[in-house]
Every structure is written in structure tokens, then in C-alpha cells.
Design an enzyme around this catalytic site. Sequence first.
Site, mmCIF file in Angstrom:
data_model
loop_
_atom_site.group_PDB
_atom_site.id
_atom_site.type_symbol
_atom_site.label_atom_id
_atom_site.label_comp_id
_atom_site.label_asym_id
_atom_site.label_seq_id
_atom_site.Cartn_x
_atom_site.Cartn_y
_atom_site.Cartn_z
ATOM 1 N N LYS A 14 0.962 -1.211 0.047
ATOM 2 C CA LYS A 14 0.007 -0.010 -0.025
ATOM 3 C C LYS A 14 0.731 1.162 -0.080
ATOM 4 O O LYS A 14 0.515 2.174 -0.781
ATOM 5 C CB LYS A 14 -1.097 0.256 1.220
ATOM 6 C CG LYS A 14 -1.915 -1.023 1.187
ATOM 7 C CD LYS A 14 -3.048 -1.178 2.287
ATOM 8 C CE LYS A 14 -2.233 -1.042 3.603
ATOM 9 N NZ LYS A 14 -1.875 -2.332 4.421
ATOM 10 N N ARG A 89 -9.621 0.330 9.137
ATOM 11 C CA ARG A 89 -9.313 -0.884 9.467
ATOM 12 C C ARG A 89 -10.273 -1.857 10.155
ATOM 13 O O ARG A 89 -10.034 -3.048 10.392
ATOM 14 C CB ARG A 89 -8.044 -0.747 10.184
ATOM 15 C CG ARG A 89 -6.539 -1.072 9.366
ATOM 16 C CD ARG A 89 -5.471 -1.021 10.394
ATOM 17 N NE ARG A 89 -4.393 -1.653 10.067
ATOM 18 C CZ ARG A 89 -3.359 -1.360 9.099
ATOM 19 N NH1 ARG A 89 -3.339 0.153 8.939
ATOM 20 N NH2 ARG A 89 -2.220 -1.811 9.097
ATOM 21 N N ARG A 128 11.534 -5.656 4.747
ATOM 22 C CA ARG A 128 11.569 -4.174 5.242
ATOM 23 C C ARG A 128 11.844 -3.846 6.524
ATOM 24 O O ARG A 128 12.550 -2.800 6.854
ATOM 25 C CB ARG A 128 9.913 -3.920 5.281
ATOM 26 C CG ARG A 128 9.646 -2.495 5.382
ATOM 27 C CD ARG A 128 8.465 -2.080 5.079
ATOM 28 N NE ARG A 128 7.449 -2.225 5.975
ATOM 29 C CZ ARG A 128 6.065 -2.223 6.007
ATOM 30 N NH1 ARG A 128 5.529 -1.684 4.893
ATOM 31 N NH2 ARG A 128 5.501 -2.227 6.952
ATOM 32 N N ARG A 134 11.692 0.104 11.635
ATOM 33 C CA ARG A 134 10.167 -0.249 12.251
ATOM 34 C C ARG A 134 10.163 -1.393 13.292
ATOM 35 O O ARG A 134 10.562 -2.523 12.737
ATOM 36 C CB ARG A 134 8.956 -0.392 11.163
ATOM 37 C CG ARG A 134 8.463 0.884 10.852
ATOM 38 C CD ARG A 134 7.441 0.943 9.657
ATOM 39 N NE ARG A 134 6.261 0.107 10.179
ATOM 40 C CZ ARG A 134 5.255 -0.196 9.784
ATOM 41 N NH1 ARG A 134 5.091 0.623 8.387
ATOM 42 N NH2 ARG A 134 4.356 -0.814 9.970
ATOM 43 N N ARG A 146 -0.045 -9.113 13.559
ATOM 44 C CA ARG A 146 -0.706 -8.020 12.637
ATOM 45 C C ARG A 146 -1.707 -8.703 11.611
ATOM 46 O O ARG A 146 -2.709 -8.138 11.260
ATOM 47 C CB ARG A 146 0.403 -7.210 12.005
ATOM 48 C CG ARG A 146 0.682 -6.007 12.938
ATOM 49 C CD ARG A 146 2.185 -5.620 12.655
ATOM 50 N NE ARG A 146 2.319 -4.884 11.466
ATOM 51 C CZ ARG A 146 3.346 -4.653 10.642
ATOM 52 N NH1 ARG A 146 4.806 -5.395 11.335
ATOM 53 N NH2 ARG A 146 3.566 -3.947 9.570
HETATM 54 P P1 ADP Z 1 1.254 -2.040 8.008
HETATM 55 O O1 ADP Z 1 0.046 -2.010 7.041
HETATM 56 O O2 ADP Z 1 2.268 -2.444 7.283
HETATM 57 O O3 ADP Z 1 1.048 -3.010 9.278
HETATM 58 P P2 ADP Z 1 0.696 0.693 9.089
HETATM 59 O O4 ADP Z 1 1.738 1.670 8.951
HETATM 60 O O5 ADP Z 1 -0.539 0.672 8.090
HETATM 61 O O6 ADP Z 1 1.522 -0.717 8.428
HETATM 62 O O7 ADP Z 1 0.198 0.377 10.460
HETATM 63 C C1 ADP Z 1 1.298 -0.019 11.502
HETATM 64 C C2 ADP Z 1 0.584 -0.062 12.796
HETATM 65 O O8 ADP Z 1 -0.217 1.048 13.320
HETATM 66 C C3 ADP Z 1 -0.864 -1.167 12.835
HETATM 67 O O9 ADP Z 1 -0.161 -2.478 13.057
HETATM 68 C C4 ADP Z 1 -1.621 -0.683 13.847
HETATM 69 O O10 ADP Z 1 -1.076 -0.788 15.096
HETATM 70 C C5 ADP Z 1 -1.618 0.922 13.903
HETATM 71 N N1 ADP Z 1 -2.738 1.368 12.700
HETATM 72 C C6 ADP Z 1 -2.561 2.103 11.642
HETATM 73 N N2 ADP Z 1 -3.645 2.300 10.908
HETATM 74 C C7 ADP Z 1 -4.466 1.903 11.977
HETATM 75 C C8 ADP Z 1 -6.106 1.926 12.007
HETATM 76 N N3 ADP Z 1 -6.533 2.509 11.069
HETATM 77 N N4 ADP Z 1 -6.779 1.863 12.955
HETATM 78 C C9 ADP Z 1 -6.129 1.050 13.917
HETATM 79 N N5 ADP Z 1 -4.718 1.025 13.825
HETATM 80 C C10 ADP Z 1 -4.059 1.433 12.797
#
Ligand code: ADP
Length: 191
Positions: A14, A89, A128, A134, A146
Amino acid sequence: MFNIILFGPPGSGKGTQSERLISKYGLKHLSTGDILRSEIASQTPLGLEAKNFMDKGQLVPDEVVIGMISSALENNPDVNGFLFDGFPRTEAQSEALDELLKLKRTEIGVVLALMVSEEELVKRLLNRGLTSGRSDDNNVEVIRARIVEYHKKTSAVADYYRKFNKVVTIPGEGSVDEIFESLCIEIDKRK
Ligand code: ADP
């Protein structure tokens, strides 16, 4: 205004595709993951609360991320459209987003769902983790958590938008260029 949700599990590409899409279509990129990481870097109370969840691979509470998106929408009144990445999400986040967009007299144009096998996801995320800095990408347990969160809570987002016929599935394995091309074809059909 044409608004897009780029949807898919962690590691589905994404972030990479978002960068290209915002530059081609002049969209405002809203990544809740990026916003949360910048809150953590600035050590705000919101960031400190979110970090506890993120470090375990759990979703941050809905109220927190919905509040963030609501402010981001308010702070960007004059854009061509938004590209939502990593949001919504949960089903509650989807409903809240629809309400917020309705207030702005707009809506989601399309949900582009990237499909990638679980083994490939884990491989990409660990890879990554070698360079991203991260901490949630360094640990297989956190990565699996996750993906579990994705199946338990986030896949419902696609079901929600399917009711409105807004979901298009795109194979997320192949070259970055090929995937970008497939995404653009779907956007150009609809915008
Ligand atoms: P990835 O999709 O690679 O896991 P993101 O950067 O989108 O990475 O998200 C990292 C973390 O941030 C998630 O595991 C979650 O803990 C939190 N997070 C991100 N977006 C949301 C969301 N819309 N709702 C709840 N938690 C979120």
C-alpha cells in the site's frame, strides 16, 4: 473529488503504490500508520498511547484513528481527493469515514484491494524490517499478530464496501510497475 481506499494486509504494498498514485492523480495521502509514527516520534500523548498497541501488532482504538482522520479531512479543504492508506481498518472506522465524507458532500469512489499470499507478506515485512527502523517489522510474532488482526477485524472493511459495489481486487504480486498499471486502469474506469 475522487477518493480512494487502498486496501490490503500489512506488507501488501500500500505504501509503495500510494506514493505513485498520489503523484499521478494529485491526491492527498492519508496514512494512519504514518500519522501515528509521527505522533510517536514527537512523543505526544496520542503517540505514547498508540505505541503500546502498535508494538504488540494490535490495532489502535477506533476513537483515536477516527479523530485523526477527522482532523486531517478538516485541515485539507481544497484537494482533488484523498487516498486512504491503512484506514479504515474496522467496520466502525468504515462507517465513521462514510459519515465524515458525507459531511463534505463526497464519498469513496473505489476500494482497491491488493491480494498477496501470507508467506509473501511475512517475507516482505521481515525484509522491510532490515532497513525501515520499524520495530513492528523486526519480529515474526508481531508480524503474525498484525496478520491475525487483519483477518479478525480488517477484512470486514472489504465486506462492508462490497455491499456498495465499490471493491476491486488487484493481484499484489508481480513488479511494482505492473501492479501500479492495474491500479491505474481501475481508477481511470471510474473517475
Ligand atoms: P502495516 O499495514 O504495514 O501494518 P501501517 O503503517 O499501516 O503498517 O500500520 C502500523 C500499525 O499502526 C498497525 O499495526 C496498527 O497498530 C496501527 N494502525 C495504523 N492504522 C490503523 C487504523 N486505521 N486503525 C487502528 N490501528 C492502526
